[in-house]
Design an enzyme around this catalytic site. Structure first.
Site, PDB file in Angstrom:
ATOM      1  CE  LYS A   6      29.246  81.880 130.319  1.00 35.05           C
ATOM      2  NZ  LYS A   6      30.474  82.523 130.816  1.00 35.05           N
ATOM      3  NE  ARG A 104      38.011  84.371 129.883  1.00 39.79           N
ATOM      4  CZ  ARG A 104      37.035  83.660 130.431  1.00 39.79           C
ATOM      5  NH1 ARG A 104      36.950  82.379 130.213  1.00 39.79           N
ATOM      6  NH2 ARG A 104      36.123  84.238 131.194  1.00 39.79           N
ATOM      7  CE1 TYR A 230      29.082  54.384 110.014  1.00 37.41           C
ATOM      8  CE2 TYR A 230      28.523  55.947 111.744  1.00 37.41           C
ATOM      9  CZ  TYR A 230      28.295  55.411 110.485  1.00 37.41           C
ATOM     10  OH  TYR A 230      27.290  55.901 109.719  1.00 37.41           O
ATOM     11  CG  MET A 279      25.838  63.223 112.890  1.00 31.99           C
ATOM     12  SD  MET A 279      26.260  63.675 111.200  1.00 31.99           S
ATOM     13  CE  MET A 279      25.574  65.304 111.124  1.00 31.99           C
TER      14      MET A 279
HETATM   15  C1  LIG Z   1      30.354  82.513 132.257  1.00 31.57           C
HETATM   16  C2  LIG Z   1      30.840  83.562 133.176  1.00 31.57           C
HETATM   17  C3  LIG Z   1      30.401  83.606 134.512  1.00 31.57           C
HETATM   18  C4  LIG Z   1      29.540  82.526 135.135  1.00 31.57           C
HETATM   19  O1  LIG Z   1      30.384  81.504 135.612  1.00 31.57           O
HETATM   20  P1  LIG Z   1      29.771  80.224 136.362  1.00 31.57           P
HETATM   21  O2  LIG Z   1      30.979  79.456 136.766  1.00 31.57           O
HETATM   22  O3  LIG Z   1      28.953  79.508 135.346  1.00 31.57           O
HETATM   23  O4  LIG Z   1      28.966  80.729 137.497  1.00 31.57           O
HETATM   24  C5  LIG Z   1      30.806  84.671 135.293  1.00 31.57           C
HETATM   25  N1  LIG Z   1      31.610  85.634 134.806  1.00 31.57           N
HETATM   26  C6  LIG Z   1      32.069  85.616 133.537  1.00 31.57           C
HETATM   27  C7  LIG Z   1      32.950  86.715 133.070  1.00 31.57           C
HETATM   28  C8  LIG Z   1      31.716  84.574 132.691  1.00 31.57           C
HETATM   29  O5  LIG Z   1      32.177  84.544 131.426  1.00 31.57           O
END
Ligand SMILES: *Cc1c(COP(=O)(O)O)cnc(C)c1O
Length: 334
Positions: A6, A104, A230, A279
């Site tokens: 991801k 979650r 800045y 930036m």
């Molecule tokens: C991102 C994610 C992972 C991977 O977690 P890491 O700590 O990066 O290994 C595993 N399971 C879910 C549901 C995630 O969202």
């Protein structure tokens, strides 16, 4: 092992990492959102792709691109079922996400009977059932984690009575190191693929895959009492020199750097970021470090770990890496 790619493979290079994992024989990939999976399909990745956080409005696209959604509540289940039936699919591969305490996304334990009944009459092939730990990197024994693993064991038991074909998984990278007794059928590795595991001892077993380098654009002599950047963000305590680097908060070097937080390596010596990150540019104090305009600067890489740099600014490797913007060019070296 499910390879988690991801967020542009944690800020690296989605396509390159995905193709490499496929070549190494990974069994499945996972992304957060449908569009990330679609990108992979368009690049020709044809192994199973799990979508962790699919949104109902993208369900049609998920089917169109043969992605495997995690269904996490009755709404997502029923909506996806409706579309699968409408498109006359059977045995469509899906995954079920349980909430065992992270609070979650996920079905709650009380919905298990409902799910078991639904699975029986569904057009789905339930490939796996999983949950996610809230504190997988924290020292064992851990009360919250123990309660999550106990609950997940009960969930496994209930589902196994009705189906033997479903796989189960619970662990992310830290969990893989910390809970070898809970590897189950699959593990979901994200940050570990990129070289980090949230603990010094576990980090030693991994190698970071990426370096972020830049070059010095300009050097200024600064007199004691002059300000830099800045809002006059830094006042030179002595006569010194600063170097300007072509990286800023638009590149993912966030504004919580500067002000004594964050540093880069110039010819082997640490130079602190000073003032407010702009930036497009960052100022570092170089003092007496021997260097000249055009010299290479290591933001992270050998001897400068991204997780240390992240920690210096009160954040974690995940945020620093995944926040690196598309303006930074990625160069692949095998
Ligand atoms: C991102 C994610 C992972 C991977 O977690 P890491 O700590 O990066 O290994 C595993 N399971 C879910 C549901 C995630 O969202």
């Amino acid at each position: 092992m499910i390879g988690v790619v991801k967020a542009n493979a944690y800020g690296s290079a989605l396509e390159v990492v995905a193709q490499k994992l496929v070549a190494l024989g990974i069994e499945a990939l996972a992304v957060a959102y449908a569009d990330e999976g679609i990108l992979l399909r368009k690049k020709g990745v044809n192994i199973p792709i799990l979508v962790f956080y699919p949104q109902v409005q993208n369900f049609k696209k998920i089917i169109e691109y043969d992605l495997e959604p995690a269904l996490y509540n009755r709404r997502s289940w029923l909506e996806f079922k409706k579309i699968v039936v409408e498109t006359k699919q059977t045995h469509y591969p899906i995954h079920i996400k349980y909430n065992t305490g992270l609070n979650r996304l996920g079905f709650n334990f009380q919905e298990t009977e409902w799910l078991i009944e639904e699975i029986k009459n569904s057009p789905f092939q339930v490939k796996s059932i999983y949950s996610h730990l809230a504190a997988s990197e924290e020292e064992r024994p851990h009360k919250q984690t123990d309660s999550q693993t106990e609950l997940f064991k009960e969930i496994i038991e209930k589902h196994r009575k009705h189906s033997k074909a479903i796989d189960f998984h619970l662990l992310n990278t830290s969990g893989i190191f910390n809970y070898p007794d809970f590897h189950l059928d699959w593990v979901r590795t994200g940050i570990g693929l990129y070289g980090f595991a949230n603990q010094v001892d576990w980090n030693k077993k991994l190698e970071p895959i990426a370096r972020l380098t830049t070059t010095i654009t300009q050097i200024h002599k600064i007199s004691k009492g002059e300000t830099v950047g800045y809002n006059c963000g830094w006042t030179a305590p002595d006569d010194t020199k600063i170097a300007l680097l072509p990286l800023g908060h638009a590149d993912g070097i966030a504004r919580h750097y500067g002000h004594g937080k964050g540093w880069v390596l110039i010819n082997g010596t640490k130079a602190p970021m000073v003032g407010n990150i702009c930036m497009d540019m960052t100022m570092v104090e170089i003092g007496e470090i021997p260097c000249k305009e055009g010299d290479q600067v290591i933001v992270f890489g050998n001897k400068a770990r991204a997780d240390d740099l992240a920690e210096d600014a009160g954040t974690i490797s995940y945020e620093l890496l995944s926040g690196l913007s598309s303006r930074i060019s990625r160069k692949v070296i095998e």
